[in-house]
Design a protein around this motif. Structure first.
Motif, PDB file in Angstrom:
ATOM      1  N   ASP A 392      -0.487  -7.201   7.282  1.00  0.00           N
ATOM      2  CA  ASP A 392      -1.166  -6.451   7.973  1.00  0.00           C
ATOM      3  C   ASP A 392      -2.719  -6.627   7.074  1.00  0.00           C
ATOM      4  N   ARG A 395      -4.788  -3.586   5.510  1.00  0.00           N
ATOM      5  CA  ARG A 395      -4.638  -2.930   4.372  1.00  0.00           C
ATOM      6  C   ARG A 395      -4.516  -3.824   3.376  1.00  0.00           C
ATOM      7  N   ASN A 399       0.683  -4.766   2.181  1.00  0.00           N
ATOM      8  CA  ASN A 399       0.135  -5.101   3.451  1.00  0.00           C
ATOM      9  C   ASN A 399       1.383  -6.059   3.948  1.00  0.00           C
ATOM     10  N   ILE A 401       5.091  -7.024   5.358  1.00  0.00           N
ATOM     11  CA  ILE A 401       6.521  -6.378   5.844  1.00  0.00           C
ATOM     12  C   ILE A 401       7.328  -7.544   6.110  1.00  0.00           C
ATOM     13  N   GLU A 437       9.606   3.725   9.957  1.00  0.00           N
ATOM     14  CA  GLU A 437       8.284   3.741  10.238  1.00  0.00           C
ATOM     15  C   GLU A 437       7.831   2.256   9.887  1.00  0.00           C
ATOM     16  N   ARG A 438       8.107   1.468   8.905  1.00  0.00           N
ATOM     17  CA  ARG A 438       7.698   0.365   8.542  1.00  0.00           C
ATOM     18  C   ARG A 438       7.936  -0.722   9.794  1.00  0.00           C
ATOM     19  N   ARG A 440       8.067   0.252  13.030  1.00  0.00           N
ATOM     20  CA  ARG A 440       7.242   0.620  13.951  1.00  0.00           C
ATOM     21  C   ARG A 440       5.867   0.177  13.496  1.00  0.00           C
ATOM     22  N   ARG A 441       5.356   0.177  12.543  1.00  0.00           N
ATOM     23  CA  ARG A 441       4.263  -0.619  11.998  1.00  0.00           C
ATOM     24  C   ARG A 441       3.952  -2.205  12.536  1.00  0.00           C
ATOM     25  N   ASP A 444       3.426  -2.641  15.864  1.00  0.00           N
ATOM     26  CA  ASP A 444       2.333  -2.446  16.465  1.00  0.00           C
ATOM     27  C   ASP A 444       1.519  -3.899  16.230  1.00  0.00           C
ATOM     28  N   LEU A 445       1.814  -4.297  15.102  1.00  0.00           N
ATOM     29  CA  LEU A 445       0.963  -5.368  14.576  1.00  0.00           C
ATOM     30  C   LEU A 445       1.295  -6.473  15.412  1.00  0.00           C
TER      31      LEU A 445
END
Length: 490
Positions: A392, A395, A399, A401, A437-438, A440-441, A444-445
């Motif tokens: 990501d 960030r 950053n 994942i 949540e990780r 979901r992030r 989105d990426l």
């Protein structure tokens, strides 16, 4: 009557059907089959049973000179035909003529096990066999029902047998790879009814049948509470064959001038270094210097090169045999103490490393193996399953994942692949909303990068379970999937 698989052979139904179908094919011309697989998977067990059930011929080669191998082959043929004395052959041409003549009236398997050892003594043998097959296919008019099966454990040799410009290229009607038992079958083989115990066992011995019989004399854990004691009395016990097995596997498969380098490469991968650069840094060599060891280990199927399913050009490596990972992470660092019989002390100090470097990665692979067949949990059948690392760039900290289980649709030329699921795996941690949540992030990426991930299922895989908040969220959101041990082993 159908040729039934003997009850003593566990699992292997598909392998048995393939062998029987090959043997029973009624066309009156010879056929060639190649059977391979890593050592200790039960290939010989399977083929000797096939010979017994069909009245076929079985010859197991060993280390010998070409002349002695020919004499041993003649002696085996004499026993098979009931000849009063060993049959003496002038050469392999003469021997193969006699060999093929055994099957003039009915389909019969003619099995040569450990064929690479015969090739080592007589490199011309594949060419001679090719000539005999071609002659009977294209010149001779007499019926011949020979069903020739060549078997071997030297994966690099067996892989080249039908490749490129090899003499037998294009002549095999069967290519059977006898693989380790899948994780559920391995649990049944060991009699591990508790899925947690089954996963721990798999992290040590994988799906190799021999490790549960000859190598530990059928010693299986009495339950989850007996696992630690079982490890100490079997794999960490210098009096059992399993103790040195990981070392022998490398020595048998890799004729290396620098065995220390190969062990270091495997140690690097076991420590979590999955990329070429990471392995090179761990070993203390340049990337170019480890390219050959990586290629050799991959050729022998001791390691597997996977692709990052998102960054397609980035290969990642993993060890194919769990026992080698266990050896590199647990045994090799404390080998001297283990040889002195200090199994319990070593095991107490190694348990955290066992959980993180051995069980964790193996459990991730179990989850990927489950996902590739989990058609009912996704809106399309999975085509590819692997892992990926996302960055990501918005960030500066945290950053990266790591996606442990990425499920994609099949790769078809006419359309871009969809991302069916993104998953995170934890063996010994209760998973919560932070893990979701990780994911979901990450989704989105991927969408922002142009991937078709809008409907991707977010999957949490855990050996320790899920907290109540995550369970409530999964109940509310159909795009959240929770996979625990009962589901994996159900």
């Amino acid at each position: 009557m159908p040729i039934m698989k003997p009850e003593r052979i566990f699992d292997r139904d598909a392998d048995w059907r393939a062998l029987v179908s090959f043997v029973e094919h009624a066309v009156p011309e010879p056929a060639l089959g190649v059977v391979s697989g890593r050592r200790r998977q039960g290939k010989t067990y399977l083929l000797t049973a096939l010979a017994e059930e069909t009245g076929g011929f079985y010859f197991g080669a060993d280390e010998s000179t070409g002349a002695e191998a020919l004499r041993l082959f003649g002696a085996a043929l004499a026993r098979f035909t009931g000849a009063p004395a060993s049959i003496m052959f002038a050469g392999w041409d003469d021997a193969l003529d006699h060999f093929f003549s055994l099957a003039r009236e009915r389909p019969i398997p003619l099995i040569i096990d450990e064929f690479p050892l015969l090739m080592k003594a007589s490199p011309e043998l594949p060419s001679i066999l090719q000539r005999h097959l071609d002659r009977r296919w294209h010149v001779d008019r007499e019926p011949c029902f020979a069903r020739v099966l060549l078997c071997g454990s030297a994966m690099s040799v067996m892989g080249r047998l039908l490749a490129g410009q090899a003499p037998l290229r294009g002549r095999a009607g069967l290519e059977l790879v006898v693989k380790p038992l899948r994780y559920r079958s391995a649990a049944a083989f060991w009699g591990a009814d508790d899925p947690g115990l089954a996963a721990l066992l798999h992290a040590v011995v994988g799906g190799t049948p021999a490790y549960g019989r000859q190598f530990v004399r059928n010693d299986t854990p009495g339950g989850p509470a007996d696992f630690d004691d079982w490890v100490c009395r079997t794999v960490l016990n210098p009096q059992t064959p399993l103790f040195r097995e990981a070392r022998y596997l490398l020595a048998e498969e890799v004729e290396a001038r620098d065995p220390g380098l190969y062990h270091s490469v495997l140690g690097a991968i076991a420590a979590g270094n999955a990329t070429n650069g990471g392995i090179a840094a761990y070993v203390g060599r340049k990337s170019a210097e480890i390219a050959h060891p990586l290629h050799v280990l991959e050729d022998c199927q001791l390691i597997v090169k996977d692709r990052d399913l998102i960054q397609r050009k980035k290969p990642v490596y993993r060890i194919a045999e769990p026992l080698i990972t266990f050896y590199q992470a647990v045994m090799r660092p404390r080998w001297a103490a283990l040889e002195l019989g200090e199994a319990e002390r070593v095991w107490r100090g190694s348990k955290p490393r066992f959980l993180s470097q051995v069980v964790g990665p193996d459990f991730e692979q179990i989850c990927r193996d489950w996902a590739i067949l989990a058609d009912d949990f996704f809106d399309e059948p999975p085509g590819e399953v692997g892992s990926a690392l996302l960055v990501d760039h918005s960030r500066r900290e945290n950053n990266k994942i790591q996606l442990d289980v990425v499920v994609m649709t099949p790769a078809l030329l006419e359309e871009r692949q969809r991302v069916l699921s993104l998953g995170e795996v934890k063996w010994d941690k209760v998973m919560g909303l932070g893990h979701l949540e990780r994911l979901r992030r990450a989704r989105d990426l991927l969408i922002a990068q142009g991937h078709r991930a809008e409907d991707a299922v977010l999957a949490c895989y855990s050996g320790a379970g899920f907290d109540k908040d995550l369970r409530a969220e999964a109940h509310r959101d159909r795009q959240v999937l929770l996979v625990d041990l009962p589901i994996l082993y159900g």
